[in-house]
Design an enzyme around this catalytic site. Structure first.
Site, short mmCIF file in Angstrom:
data_model
loop_
_atom_site.label_atom_id
_atom_site.label_comp_id
_atom_site.label_asym_id
_atom_site.label_seq_id
_atom_site.Cartn_x
_atom_site.Cartn_y
_atom_site.Cartn_z
CG LEU A 42 18.57 51.81 -71.34
CD1 LEU A 42 17.51 52.13 -72.39
CD2 LEU A 42 19.39 53.06 -71.02
CG ASP A 43 17.99 53.43 -64.50
OD1 ASP A 43 16.98 53.89 -65.08
OD2 ASP A 43 18.90 54.16 -64.07
CE LYS A 44 9.72 49.86 -61.84
NZ LYS A 44 9.23 51.23 -61.51
#
Length: 258
Positions: free
Chosen positions: A118-120
């Site tokens: 999951l991206d930041k």
């Protein structure tokens, strides 16, 4: 550091030669990059001989591997879910010093790898395991396992937007992005919450799709992977998957491939 060892058990697909660093990862000892550093530092023996090449051919079911004098065997498999907070990086370490998801894992566990990313700026359900074959099945494009997201956007969405998301878009690099399904959960005065289901995992897929139709993502939360739901797990909390949950995921993966 003490390591609790168990008799190795390997699936049929793993009974072949692989690189030594990968073998260490499959045994749940550490990540492949960490294994490669230990091997180059002369800390790993294969059948009693120090090997300095992380790609040294290794048969995990037959060869004897030692790290700093301790013989390794396959670890008990662990399957964990985290409710990832927003602003946290899905990485074991970060060169910019940002907080990583590993700050939220229990400290008494062996090495676990994230299952996908999951991206930041995204949040929600993130799985961890020391079972790389299981992780590969979860993330494989051929599995077509549904991933469900709740997405807040900066506009009042109409049904025509949902149709556009389902029909998909052609990207500038010749690729194609689409969603399996989309529906409106609720609408406020200035924004909307959507439920979006993907059955493929392309980089920043939802954000890129919504940017293409001029919608800004305000929040993006993964709430389910197949039948496995985040439910009421608190932000930043973890829990182990039950046997029933793992079995349900396996059934969902097989059904999706039919």
């Amino acid at each position: 550091m003490k390591h609790r060892l168990k008799k190795p058990t390997f699936e049929r697909s793993t009974l072949r030669n692989i690189g030594l660093a990968r073998a260490l990862s499959k045994l749940g000892y550490c990540s492949r990059s960490q294994a490669a550093r230990m091997i180059r530092a002369g800390k790993v023996k294969l059948n009693g001989v120090v090997r300095l090449n992380p790609e040294s051919p290794t048969h995990p079911g037959k060869d004897r591997i030692e790290v700093e004098g301790t013989s390794l065997a396959a670890r008990e498999r662990i399957y964990l879910m985290l409710n990832k907070p927003r602003g946290v990086v899905t990485s074991a370490s970060d060169e910019k010093g940002r907080e990583t998801v590993y700050a939220y894992l229990p400290k008494n566990l062996p090495w676990l790898a994230p299952v996908g990313r999951l991206d930041k700026a995204s949040e929600g359900l993130l799985l961890f395991t020391n079972d790389p074959e299981w992780a590969a099945r979860i993330t494989s494009p051929e599995t077509h396992l549904d991933k469900t997201y709740h997405v807040q956007v900066n506009a009042l969405v109409e049904n025509s937007t949902l149709v556009a998301l389902r029909e998909g878009i052609q990207t500038g690099d010749g690729g194609f992005l689409r969603v399996k399904d989309a529906r409106i959960l609720r609408r406020g005065e200035r924004n909307s919450w959507l439920e979006i289901i993907l059955d493929e995992g392309k980089n920043r897929q939802i954000r890129r799709l919504l940017e293409h139709i001029h919608l800004e993502v305000l929040r993006l939360v993964r709430v389910a992977i197949g039948p496995l739901a985040l439910d009421r797990l608190q932000k930043g909390a973890t829990r182990a998957l039950s046997t029933e949950e793992k079995q349900a995921l396996g059934l969902a993966m097989r059904a999706a491939q039919l």
